[in-house]
Design a protein around this motif. Structure first.
Motif, PDB file in Angstrom:
ATOM      1  N   ASP A 153       5.202   0.279   6.753  1.00  0.00           N
ATOM      2  CA  ASP A 153       6.567   0.016   6.289  1.00  0.00           C
ATOM      3  C   ASP A 153       6.585  -1.065   5.207  1.00  0.00           C
ATOM      4  O   ASP A 153       7.203  -2.130   5.354  1.00  0.00           O
ATOM      5  CB  ASP A 153       7.450  -0.394   7.479  1.00  0.00           C
ATOM      6  N   CYS A 154       5.910  -0.804   4.100  1.00  0.00           N
ATOM      7  CA  CYS A 154       5.824  -1.781   3.006  1.00  0.00           C
ATOM      8  C   CYS A 154       7.183  -2.088   2.385  1.00  0.00           C
ATOM      9  O   CYS A 154       7.418  -3.187   1.867  1.00  0.00           O
ATOM     10  CB  CYS A 154       4.871  -1.263   1.925  1.00  0.00           C
ATOM     11  N   ARG A 155       8.068  -1.147   2.414  1.00  0.00           N
ATOM     12  CA  ARG A 155       9.370  -1.368   1.764  1.00  0.00           C
ATOM     13  C   ARG A 155      10.115  -2.524   2.423  1.00  0.00           C
ATOM     14  O   ARG A 155      10.638  -3.415   1.747  1.00  0.00           O
ATOM     15  CB  ARG A 155      10.193  -0.094   1.829  1.00  0.00           C
ATOM     16  N   ASN A 156      10.189  -2.519   3.728  1.00  0.00           N
ATOM     17  CA  ASN A 156      10.861  -3.619   4.420  1.00  0.00           C
ATOM     18  C   ASN A 156       9.993  -4.870   4.446  1.00  0.00           C
ATOM     19  O   ASN A 156      10.510  -6.004   4.438  1.00  0.00           O
ATOM     20  CB  ASN A 156      11.207  -3.203   5.846  1.00  0.00           C
ATOM     21  N   LEU A 157       8.684  -4.652   4.496  1.00  0.00           N
ATOM     22  CA  LEU A 157       7.786  -5.801   4.566  1.00  0.00           C
ATOM     23  C   LEU A 157       7.859  -6.632   3.277  1.00  0.00           C
ATOM     24  O   LEU A 157       7.814  -7.869   3.318  1.00  0.00           O
ATOM     25  CB  LEU A 157       6.353  -5.302   4.794  1.00  0.00           C
ATOM     26  N   CYS A 158       7.982  -5.976   2.136  1.00  0.00           N
ATOM     27  CA  CYS A 158       8.033  -6.662   0.843  1.00  0.00           C
ATOM     28  C   CYS A 158       9.435  -6.669   0.248  1.00  0.00           C
ATOM     29  O   CYS A 158       9.609  -6.709  -0.978  1.00  0.00           O
ATOM     30  CB  CYS A 158       7.065  -6.010  -0.145  1.00  0.00           C
ATOM     31  N   ALA A 159      10.424  -6.603   1.095  1.00  0.00           N
ATOM     32  CA  ALA A 159      11.800  -6.539   0.596  1.00  0.00           C
ATOM     33  C   ALA A 159      12.214  -7.827  -0.124  1.00  0.00           C
ATOM     34  O   ALA A 159      13.065  -7.810  -1.018  1.00  0.00           O
ATOM     35  CB  ALA A 159      12.748  -6.251   1.758  1.00  0.00           C
ATOM     36  N   ASP A 160      11.607  -8.956   0.238  1.00  0.00           N
ATOM     37  CA  ASP A 160      11.987 -10.244  -0.360  1.00  0.00           C
ATOM     38  C   ASP A 160      11.181 -10.575  -1.618  1.00  0.00           C
ATOM     39  O   ASP A 160      11.298 -11.683  -2.167  1.00  0.00           O
ATOM     40  CB  ASP A 160      11.789 -11.368   0.662  1.00  0.00           C
ATOM     41  N   HIS A 208       6.218   0.506  -3.409  1.00  0.00           N
ATOM     42  CA  HIS A 208       6.129   0.326  -1.949  1.00  0.00           C
ATOM     43  C   HIS A 208       5.606   1.600  -1.295  1.00  0.00           C
ATOM     44  O   HIS A 208       4.701   1.558  -0.438  1.00  0.00           O
ATOM     45  CB  HIS A 208       7.501  -0.014  -1.363  1.00  0.00           C
ATOM     46  N   ALA A 209       6.192   2.730  -1.686  1.00  0.00           N
ATOM     47  CA  ALA A 209       5.790   4.007  -1.085  1.00  0.00           C
ATOM     48  C   ALA A 209       4.331   4.325  -1.403  1.00  0.00           C
ATOM     49  O   ALA A 209       3.587   4.835  -0.551  1.00  0.00           O
ATOM     50  CB  ALA A 209       6.691   5.124  -1.581  1.00  0.00           C
ATOM     51  N   HIS A 210       3.909   4.014  -2.663  1.00  0.00           N
ATOM     52  CA  HIS A 210       2.526   4.293  -3.062  1.00  0.00           C
ATOM     53  C   HIS A 210       1.547   3.457  -2.241  1.00  0.00           C
ATOM     54  O   HIS A 210       0.536   3.973  -1.735  1.00  0.00           O
ATOM     55  CB  HIS A 210       2.367   3.991  -4.552  1.00  0.00           C
ATOM     56  N   VAL A 211       1.840   2.185  -2.113  1.00  0.00           N
ATOM     57  CA  VAL A 211       0.944   1.302  -1.355  1.00  0.00           C
ATOM     58  C   VAL A 211       0.887   1.731   0.111  1.00  0.00           C
ATOM     59  O   VAL A 211      -0.187   1.816   0.716  1.00  0.00           O
ATOM     60  CB  VAL A 211       1.410  -0.161  -1.494  1.00  0.00           C
ATOM     61  N   GLU A 212       2.066   2.022   0.680  1.00  0.00           N
ATOM     62  CA  GLU A 212       2.091   2.430   2.097  1.00  0.00           C
ATOM     63  C   GLU A 212       1.318   3.732   2.304  1.00  0.00           C
ATOM     64  O   GLU A 212       0.556   3.876   3.267  1.00  0.00           O
ATOM     65  CB  GLU A 212       3.543   2.599   2.547  1.00  0.00           C
ATOM     66  N   LYS A 213       1.503   4.686   1.391  1.00  0.00           N
ATOM     67  CA  LYS A 213       0.814   5.969   1.513  1.00  0.00           C
ATOM     68  C   LYS A 213      -0.697   5.812   1.374  1.00  0.00           C
ATOM     69  O   LYS A 213      -1.467   6.364   2.176  1.00  0.00           O
ATOM     70  CB  LYS A 213       1.351   6.931   0.451  1.00  0.00           C
TER      71      LYS A 213
END
Length: 763
Positions: free
Chosen positions: A536-543, A474-479
């Motif tokens: 905010d990919c972490r929350n966006l892809c949380a599911d 998630h962090a890599h994609v968001e960055k």
């Protein structure tokens, strides 16, 4: 040099000067003493100059109050330096008046401990009154002043009750247990008939050693600022010390060119080494003259030679106390050459009196008179400038009023036009930002598979480790997406925003007065604008739920997934019992990744459902099904097909490694993240455009505030102009009055100079 100073003294204009143990005496040609002392003329001059400075003080006070009232920022009639200068004159005039109001001339004796300061004063008083001796003796300041009484007495600071003069041996003695503090003052009232120098209100001040207390600045402020003459008593057995020099450097810093006499006391010690006496004397003389001329810069070299003396205060005190210079001391005879040293002491007293009677007016009143003239001249110059400026301002204000009104009208009109234009430009820029960010984000979504492939963290199917892997992904994609968006959009956006802000600043600052444009530009805060994309990919892809279990590509479930689609697969796996016949739509719409539910497909689904149900119910059913197929196709064909089928299964099962699972995971993640990111394209672009709009609107609001403040200043100036014209008339009238009064005071000072300080004056 010094040998010439101990020859018989040449007679003065008013009569010869004789010397006794009591000191010099001025006589007229008929042998009688002159009834008029120069010190009395000094008193008359002092009264006259004091009266003049009373008027100057009143003038400076009134001028200062007038200038302070006239020194308004909006009037700009005089500089702040001129107003501050007159305020400083008030303190300076009061300081001069404080000195002039003294009714005595003060002589301060200073030196290191045990140099003989008290002995010198005792010799001048012809009696051992002040405590003296080896070591630190005098503990406080002792002032000796004349009295008309025949008996001497002392006064202690803070008390008016007279005390016995013998008490001084305890109060001022450092060896006494009842001694006073070092900065205390004890006054000895000594009969004037016993000392000629005290007859005209001259006072002597004895001090503690300057090397026994660090409070020299306090001593100077309390006891030395009003001293007219300083007598530095040094020990002739040693050279001039740095402690003594430092003290007079401090005095010189507080007083302008003080009168300094230097007594090389204990010169009787030279009698023990007569062969070195002249060399030592010349050494001491050269060093003391250098100190007075080059370091203190109080006299020139010729005058300095008459300020240095080599004496023995002890011998002078012994001789004067016994009223006979030829009488031996009680313990031993006086040392050889004592007559010359007594003559030198008397010569010091004569020069000392001449300094008081002739030089004091020049060194004291001349400076004060010069300072008074300088003060009056500068105040007069300020008043002339103020008078001229006030008249010129009155002529300018009428024109300035119309110019100010025109400027206000122009500013209001331009402000309306600029506001409409800038708001329209902000709107267009916001729309352009929305379009650019949206396009860039869509392109990044298309490249999401490449970004995910770049992620090279270790992969492990363990659920706990897999959660950590997902967080890092998630962090890599968001960055990466954020960085790519910045590379694609931020530079252009920031350049456009800076350009728009610069244009706004130039156009709006042009409406301000020219003298305040740069100041206003400097007041604007430096804004480092940066677009924040907030994915905010972490929350966006949380599911996101991955499926990395092994799936055989030729298995029944996979085949149904491939041919029937997800819905058909679910229907078959559910057994087909729940399927409800529905009427077929006229124009069925089928998802691209699913097989259309045609009648033929429904028959196939029913058959596969039956087969699957039979196959999955029991081992007997499976064997029965296998037997039917083998009977229909033959066992060989069935065996070959089984071997091929098993080989393919075994190959796929062996190649289903962690790397294959990672590829499957990333493929599933790309599909899921792409669908989620597409949902926030509009939101992200709207957020970026809103940031740009807020930045430009904030800058525009700040510039508008500055313009509004300038408009307010113009309106306030218009209100004050009428009042200022009235004030200018009043200022010009008063400035002319003070200018004329300064001329009167200059005349008074010039009269005093001619009467008391010119070469042909009485002094």
């Amino acid at each position: 040099m010094m040998s010439g100073r101990i020859t018989p003294i040449i007679a003065m204009d008013s009569g010869p000067t004789s010397f006794t143990s009591a000191g010099p005496t001025r006589k007229l040609a008929n042998g009688r003493q002159s009834p008029t002392s120069p010190l009395k003329l000094f008193g008359q001059a002092k009264k006259k100059i004091n009266d003049i400075f009373v008027e100057i003080s009143s003038y400076v006070t009134e001028s200062g109050e007038f200038l302070e009232a006239s020194n308004k920022p909006e009037s700009d009639l005089l500089s702040a330096d001129d107003a501050d200068k007159v305020k400083q004159f008030f303190d300076k005039v009061n300081g001069i008046r404080e000195i002039l109001t003294r009714d005595r001339m003060k002589v301060a004796f200073f030196g290191r401990t045990s140099n003989g300061k008290s002995t010198v004063i005792n010799a001048m008083l012809k009696s051992k009154i002040l405590p003296s001796g080896i070591g630190h003796t005098t503990n406080c300041f002792v002032q000796v002043e004349g009295t008309d009484n025949s008996d001497a007495y002392i006064l202690v600071e803070g008390s008016t009750a007279p005390r016995n003069v013998q008490d001084i041996r305890q109060l001022a003695n450092a060896l006494s247990s009842v001694k006073l503090d070092s900065d205390s003052l004890v006054t000895i009232c000594w009969p004037k008939e016993k000392c000629s120098l005290l007859r005209d209100d001259v006072v002597f001040v004895d001090s503690p050693g300057i090397d026994v207390s660090p409070n020299l600045d306090h001593w100077i402020d309390k006891h030395c600022l009003d001293a007219d003459v300083f007598v530095l008593v040094v020990n002739a057995e040693s050279t001039l010390m740095q402690t003594e020099k430092n003290f007079f450097h401090r005095v010189s810093a507080k007083l302008s060119k003080p009168n300094v006499f230097i007594l090389n006391n204990r010169w009787d010690c030279s009698a023990s080494e007569p062969e070195m006496m002249e060399e030592v004397k010349m050494q001491h003389l050269e060093r003391t003259i250098q100190f007075l001329v080059e370091e203190l810069n109080v006299v020139d070299r010729f005058q300095a030679e008459d300020r240095v003396f080599f004496v023995s205060a002890r011998e002078a005190l012994i001789c004067r106390a016994q009223a006979d210079t030829r009488t031996p001391t009680p313990n031993s005879n006086l040392l050889e050459g004592f007559q010359g040293r007594l003559f030198e002491f008397a010569n010091f007293e004569r020069k000392f009196e001449e300094c008081i009677s002739k030089s004091a007016v020049q060194t004291k009143f001349a400076q004060h008179t010069s300072n008074g003239k300088e003060i009056i001249t500068q105040v007069k110059s300020v008043m002339e400038n103020l008078y001229s400026t006030a008249n010129n301002k009155r002529e300018q204000r009428h024109q300035f009023f119309s110019e100010t009104q025109d400027q206000l009208d122009y500013t209001e009109k331009q402000m309306r036009l600029l506001s409409e234009d800038i708001k329209e430009k902000i709107k267009l820029m916001v729309e352009e930002v929305d379009r650019k960010v949206s396009t860039a984000l869509v392109e990044e979504i298309r490249r999401l598979a490449a970004l995910v492939d770049e992620f090279d963290r270790p992969f492990h199917p363990d659920p706990m480790l897999l959660n950590i892997y997902k967080k890092e992904l998630h962090a890599h994609v968001e960055k990466c997406v954020g960085r790519n968006l910045q590379n694609r959009c931020s530079t252009a956006l920031i350049t456009a925003v800076d350009s728009a802000e610069q244009e706004m600043q130039e156009r709006l600052l042009a409406l301000l007065p020219s003298d305040s444009q740069q100041q206003t530009a400097n007041m604007l805060p430096a804004r480092d604008f940066e677009v924040a994309y907030r994915l905010d990919c972490r929350n966006l892809c949380a599911d996101f739920q991955e499926d990395i279990e092994f799936r055989f590509s030729l298995g029944i479930t996979s085949l149904m997934q491939r041919f029937l689609g997800p819905k058909g697969r679910r229907a078959v796996l559910s057994g087909g019992s729940n399927m409800i016949p529905r009427p077929m739509p006229m124009t069925p719409q089928t998802p691209s990744n699913e097989v259309a539910a045609t009648p033929e497909n429904e028959v196939m689904i029913a058959m596969l459902g039956t087969v699957t149900s039979l196959y999955s119910r029991s081992t007997i059913g499976a064997l029965a099904l296998t037997g039917l197929v083998a009977k229909a196709a033959g066992w060989r064909i069935l065996a070959i097909c089984g071997i091929v089928y098993g080989t393919i299964y075994l190959y796929e099962r062996l190649t289903w490694t962690t790397k294959a699972k990672e590829r499957a995971f990333k493929r599933q993640y790309v599909d899921y993240a792409s669908s989620k990111l597409k949902l926030i394209v509009d939101l992200t672009s709207a957020n970026c455009s809103h940031q740009v709009q807020q930045e430009l609107a904030s800058t525009f609001a700040q510039l508008c505030h500055q313009v509004d403040a300038a408009k307010g200043d113009l309106q306030e100036d218009l209100k004050k102009l009428k009042l200022e014209l009235e004030e200018l008339e009043s200022v010009a009238t008063k400035a002319n009055f003070f200018r004329n009064k300064a001329g009167y005071l200059e005349t008074e000072l010039n009269t005093f100079l001619k009467q008391y300080l010119s070469p042909e004056s009485r002094l």
